[in-house]
Write a protein that holds these residues in place. Structure first.
Motif, PDB file in Angstrom:
ATOM      1  N   ILE A   1     124.740 132.667  56.292  1.00  0.00           N
ATOM      2  CA  ILE A   1     123.869 131.657  56.906  1.00  0.00           C
ATOM      3  C   ILE A   1     123.022 132.299  57.999  1.00  0.00           C
ATOM      4  CG2 ILE A   1     123.868 129.605  58.381  1.00  0.00           C
ATOM      5  CD1 ILE A   1     124.479 128.870  55.547  1.00  0.00           C
ATOM      6  N   ALA A   2     123.662 133.088  58.849  1.00  0.00           N
ATOM      7  CA  ALA A   2     122.937 133.743  59.943  1.00  0.00           C
ATOM      8  C   ALA A   2     121.892 134.710  59.402  1.00  0.00           C
ATOM      9  CB  ALA A   2     123.921 134.476  60.852  1.00  0.00           C
ATOM     10  N   ALA A   3     122.240 135.438  58.359  1.00  0.00           N
ATOM     11  CA  ALA A   3     121.304 136.389  57.764  1.00  0.00           C
ATOM     12  C   ALA A   3     120.117 135.658  57.141  1.00  0.00           C
ATOM     13  CB  ALA A   3     122.015 137.235  56.716  1.00  0.00           C
ATOM     14  N   THR A   4     120.368 134.507  56.549  1.00  0.00           N
ATOM     15  CA  THR A   4     119.288 133.720  55.942  1.00  0.00           C
ATOM     16  C   THR A   4     118.308 133.248  57.005  1.00  0.00           C
ATOM     17  OG1 THR A   4     120.791 132.964  54.207  1.00  0.00           O
ATOM     18  CG2 THR A   4     118.769 131.708  54.517  1.00  0.00           C
ATOM     19  N   MET A   5     118.822 132.725  58.088  1.00  0.00           N
ATOM     20  CA  MET A   5     117.943 132.295  59.179  1.00  0.00           C
ATOM     21  C   MET A   5     117.087 133.447  59.664  1.00  0.00           C
ATOM     22  SD  MET A   5     120.087 129.778  61.658  1.00  0.00           S
ATOM     23  CE  MET A   5     121.172 128.508  61.006  1.00  0.00           C
ATOM     24  N   ARG A   6     117.709 134.588  59.848  1.00  0.00           N
ATOM     25  CA  ARG A   6     116.972 135.740  60.375  1.00  0.00           C
ATOM     26  C   ARG A   6     115.880 136.191  59.407  1.00  0.00           C
ATOM     27  NH1 ARG A   6     119.422 141.583  62.425  1.00  0.00           N
ATOM     28  NH2 ARG A   6     117.379 142.612  62.649  1.00  0.00           N
ATOM     29  N   CYS A   7     116.227 136.335  58.149  1.00  0.00           N
ATOM     30  CA  CYS A   7     115.259 136.834  57.171  1.00  0.00           C
ATOM     31  C   CYS A   7     114.075 135.889  57.009  1.00  0.00           C
ATOM     32  CB  CYS A   7     115.942 137.083  55.833  1.00  0.00           C
ATOM     33  SG  CYS A   7     117.061 138.509  55.836  1.00  0.00           S
ATOM     34  N   VAL A   8     114.360 134.597  56.900  1.00  0.00           N
ATOM     35  CA  VAL A   8     113.278 133.624  56.744  1.00  0.00           C
ATOM     36  C   VAL A   8     112.420 133.586  58.004  1.00  0.00           C
ATOM     37  CG1 VAL A   8     112.739 131.176  56.444  1.00  0.00           C
ATOM     38  CG2 VAL A   8     114.521 132.243  55.057  1.00  0.00           C
ATOM     39  N   ALA A   9     113.060 133.660  59.165  1.00  0.00           N
ATOM     40  CA  ALA A   9     112.317 133.650  60.425  1.00  0.00           C
ATOM     41  C   ALA A   9     111.387 134.852  60.528  1.00  0.00           C
ATOM     42  CB  ALA A   9     113.288 133.629  61.603  1.00  0.00           C
ATOM     43  N   GLU A  10     111.835 135.990  60.015  1.00  0.00           N
ATOM     44  CA  GLU A  10     111.074 137.225  60.183  1.00  0.00           C
ATOM     45  C   GLU A  10     109.994 137.422  59.123  1.00  0.00           C
ATOM     46  OE1 GLU A  10     114.023 140.291  60.346  1.00  0.00           O
ATOM     47  OE2 GLU A  10     114.356 140.035  62.508  1.00  0.00           O
ATOM     48  N   VAL A  11     110.252 137.021  57.880  1.00  0.00           N
ATOM     49  CA  VAL A  11     109.280 137.320  56.817  1.00  0.00           C
ATOM     50  C   VAL A  11     108.803 136.084  56.059  1.00  0.00           C
ATOM     51  CG1 VAL A  11     110.265 139.620  56.521  1.00  0.00           C
ATOM     52  CG2 VAL A  11     111.036 137.760  55.035  1.00  0.00           C
ATOM     53  N   GLY A  12     109.359 134.907  56.360  1.00  0.00           N
ATOM     54  CA  GLY A  12     108.949 133.701  55.665  1.00  0.00           C
ATOM     55  C   GLY A  12     109.845 133.378  54.479  1.00  0.00           C
ATOM     56  N   TYR A  13     109.720 132.143  53.989  1.00  0.00           N
ATOM     57  CA  TYR A  13     110.582 131.680  52.903  1.00  0.00           C
ATOM     58  C   TYR A  13     110.368 132.465  51.609  1.00  0.00           C
ATOM     59  CZ  TYR A  13     112.129 128.789  49.012  1.00  0.00           C
ATOM     60  OH  TYR A  13     112.699 128.356  47.840  1.00  0.00           O
ATOM     61  N   SER A  14     109.124 132.610  51.189  1.00  0.00           N
ATOM     62  CA  SER A  14     108.860 133.220  49.881  1.00  0.00           C
ATOM     63  C   SER A  14     109.237 134.695  49.833  1.00  0.00           C
ATOM     64  CB  SER A  14     107.384 133.034  49.503  1.00  0.00           C
ATOM     65  OG  SER A  14     106.540 133.656  50.445  1.00  0.00           O
ATOM     66  N   ARG A  15     109.116 135.384  50.952  1.00  0.00           N
ATOM     67  CA  ARG A  15     109.393 136.828  50.976  1.00  0.00           C
ATOM     68  C   ARG A  15     110.845 137.157  51.300  1.00  0.00           C
ATOM     69  NH1 ARG A  15     105.228 139.619  54.825  1.00  0.00           N
ATOM     70  NH2 ARG A  15     106.328 141.465  54.018  1.00  0.00           N
ATOM     71  N   ALA A  16     111.609 136.157  51.687  1.00  0.00           N
ATOM     72  CA  ALA A  16     113.030 136.386  51.996  1.00  0.00           C
ATOM     73  C   ALA A  16     113.818 136.376  50.689  1.00  0.00           C
ATOM     74  CB  ALA A  16     113.540 135.306  52.948  1.00  0.00           C
ATOM     75  N   THR A  17     114.163 137.530  50.208  1.00  0.00           N
ATOM     76  CA  THR A  17     114.848 137.632  48.928  1.00  0.00           C
ATOM     77  C   THR A  17     116.361 137.604  49.109  1.00  0.00           C
ATOM     78  OG1 THR A  17     114.939 140.052  49.009  1.00  0.00           O
ATOM     79  CG2 THR A  17     112.956 139.049  48.047  1.00  0.00           C
ATOM     80  N   ILE A  18     117.043 137.243  48.053  1.00  0.00           N
ATOM     81  CA  ILE A  18     118.503 137.261  48.067  1.00  0.00           C
ATOM     82  C   ILE A  18     119.014 138.666  48.368  1.00  0.00           C
ATOM     83  CG2 ILE A  18     120.554 137.087  46.593  1.00  0.00           C
ATOM     84  CD1 ILE A  18     119.637 134.392  47.496  1.00  0.00           C
ATOM     85  N   ARG A  19     118.360 139.659  47.799  1.00  0.00           N
ATOM     86  CA  ARG A  19     118.788 141.048  48.024  1.00  0.00           C
ATOM     87  C   ARG A  19     118.707 141.414  49.498  1.00  0.00           C
ATOM     88  NH1 ARG A  19     116.468 145.887  44.379  1.00  0.00           N
ATOM     89  NH2 ARG A  19     117.777 144.717  42.911  1.00  0.00           N
ATOM     90  N   GLU A  20     117.591 141.034  50.152  1.00  0.00           N
ATOM     91  CA  GLU A  20     117.426 141.372  51.562  1.00  0.00           C
ATOM     92  C   GLU A  20     118.391 140.577  52.434  1.00  0.00           C
ATOM     93  OE1 GLU A  20     115.980 143.186  55.033  1.00  0.00           O
ATOM     94  OE2 GLU A  20     116.029 143.735  52.915  1.00  0.00           O
ATOM     95  N   ILE A  21     118.584 139.311  52.101  1.00  0.00           N
ATOM     96  CA  ILE A  21     119.544 138.501  52.862  1.00  0.00           C
ATOM     97  C   ILE A  21     120.948 139.083  52.738  1.00  0.00           C
ATOM     98  CG2 ILE A  21     120.672 136.235  52.966  1.00  0.00           C
ATOM     99  CD1 ILE A  21     117.926 135.037  52.097  1.00  0.00           C
ATOM    100  N   ALA A  22     121.300 139.491  51.535  1.00  0.00           N
ATOM    101  CA  ALA A  22     122.617 140.098  51.323  1.00  0.00           C
ATOM    102  C   ALA A  22     122.751 141.388  52.128  1.00  0.00           C
ATOM    103  CB  ALA A  22     122.826 140.370  49.843  1.00  0.00           C
ATOM    104  N   ARG A  23     121.684 142.186  52.157  1.00  0.00           N
ATOM    105  CA  ARG A  23     121.730 143.442  52.912  1.00  0.00           C
ATOM    106  C   ARG A  23     121.960 143.172  54.392  1.00  0.00           C
ATOM    107  NH1 ARG A  23     119.065 146.472  56.204  1.00  0.00           N
ATOM    108  NH2 ARG A  23     117.373 144.951  56.413  1.00  0.00           N
ATOM    109  N   VAL A  24     121.217 142.192  54.951  1.00  0.00           N
ATOM    110  CA  VAL A  24     121.377 141.854  56.364  1.00  0.00           C
ATOM    111  C   VAL A  24     122.772 141.315  56.638  1.00  0.00           C
ATOM    112  CG1 VAL A  24     120.549 140.323  58.199  1.00  0.00           C
ATOM    113  CG2 VAL A  24     118.909 141.471  56.702  1.00  0.00           C
ATOM    114  N   ALA A  25     123.326 140.599  55.671  1.00  0.00           N
ATOM    115  CA  ALA A  25     124.677 140.045  55.824  1.00  0.00           C
ATOM    116  C   ALA A  25     125.766 141.088  55.598  1.00  0.00           C
ATOM    117  CB  ALA A  25     124.877 138.881  54.859  1.00  0.00           C
ATOM    118  N   GLY A  26     125.367 142.275  55.157  1.00  0.00           N
ATOM    119  CA  GLY A  26     126.339 143.344  54.940  1.00  0.00           C
ATOM    120  C   GLY A  26     127.166 143.161  53.689  1.00  0.00           C
ATOM    121  N   MET A  27     126.524 142.721  52.597  1.00  0.00           N
ATOM    122  CA  MET A  27     127.229 142.505  51.353  1.00  0.00           C
ATOM    123  C   MET A  27     126.283 142.754  50.190  1.00  0.00           C
ATOM    124  SD  MET A  27     127.261 138.334  51.774  1.00  0.00           S
ATOM    125  CE  MET A  27     128.550 138.060  50.583  1.00  0.00           C
ATOM    126  N   THR A  28     126.776 142.668  48.977  1.00  0.00           N
ATOM    127  CA  THR A  28     125.935 142.835  47.800  1.00  0.00           C
ATOM    128  C   THR A  28     125.358 141.494  47.361  1.00  0.00           C
ATOM    129  OG1 THR A  28     127.728 142.482  46.225  1.00  0.00           O
ATOM    130  CG2 THR A  28     127.400 144.742  47.037  1.00  0.00           C
TER     131      THR A  28
END
Length: 218
Positions: free
Chosen positions: A24-51
């Motif tokens: 959840i925290a990683a999703t907020m950060r990614c969307v806040a930083e790059v927007g909804y459309s550019r926030a990918t599952i892969r990038e969110i997972a990376r920020v969250a420290g998982m696959t």
């Protein structure tokens, strides 16, 4: 938390909930930083420290992840403010505790305001999150109106000040603080928060000096 995510074989218990909160925290950060459309599952997972595969054990797709992230905020934001105000006596103290609780929320969820803004900016209508966001802000204003109504009942509103205008002023102050927190350095935001408390309590200005000869007031 009252939000439940699809199980899909995900772990249960404290560890599973901690991982979910990290997503959840990683999703907020990614969307806040790059927007909804550019926030990918892969990038969110990376920020969250998982696959990405591990993330899908918690949320089946991006839309469900976004909804769960937003509803996480809805579950705690205004209800937390309402509860804090309800257990506090006195109009001024209630307003101070609302400011403090809002500050605590921003500490726990530093990307919340920017996340909400990004969702609105891209107009992801299929998620229906803007409507939910409007409901949250309406609930926040309703809380403020209740506090101002108490002030009016106690005869504490200034001459010529009505409930709606006073509530609008406090509401605008709160929203402005939250927006400021999303853009300004932490020190600047907390300085503004302290000044806002002084403004509400009537201690921001030295009124004797403002009204003194040569002060520039008329």
């Amino acid at each position: 938390m009252s939000i439940s995510s699809p199980s899909l074989g995900r772990p249960v218990g404290a560890h599973g909930e901690q991982t979910r909160q990290r997503v959840i925290a990683a999703t907020m950060r990614c969307v806040a930083e790059v927007g909804y459309s550019r926030a990918t599952i892969r990038e969110i997972a990376r920020v969250a420290g998982m696959t990405s595969g591990s993330l899908y054990h918690y949320f089946p797709n991006k839309a469900e992840l976004m909804k769960a992230t937003f509803l996480e905020l809805a579950d705690i934001a205004v209800p937390g403010l309402v509860a804090a105000a309800a257990r506090t006596e006195g109009v001024l103290n209630k307003l101070m505790v609302v400011l403090d609780e809002g500050d605590g929320l921003l500490r726990d969820y530093p990307y919340a305001v920017a996340f909400d803004r990004a969702i609105r900016a891209e107009g992801a209508q299929h998620l229906h999150l803007a409507e939910n966001s409007d409901t949250i802000f309406a609930a926040l204003r309703h809380l403020i109106v209740g506090i101002i109504e108490q002030a009016a009942a106690e005869g504490a509103l200034g001459p010529g000040v009505d409930i709606d205008s006073a509530a609008d002023a406090i509401y605008a102050l709160l929203i402005g603080l939250y927006e400021h927190a999303a853009n300004a350095p932490d020190e600047s935001y907390h300085s503004a928060l302290r000044a806002s408390k002084l403004l509400i309590s009537g201690a921001l200005f030295d009124y004797a000096r403002l009204d003194s000869p040569g002060s520039g007031t008329k």
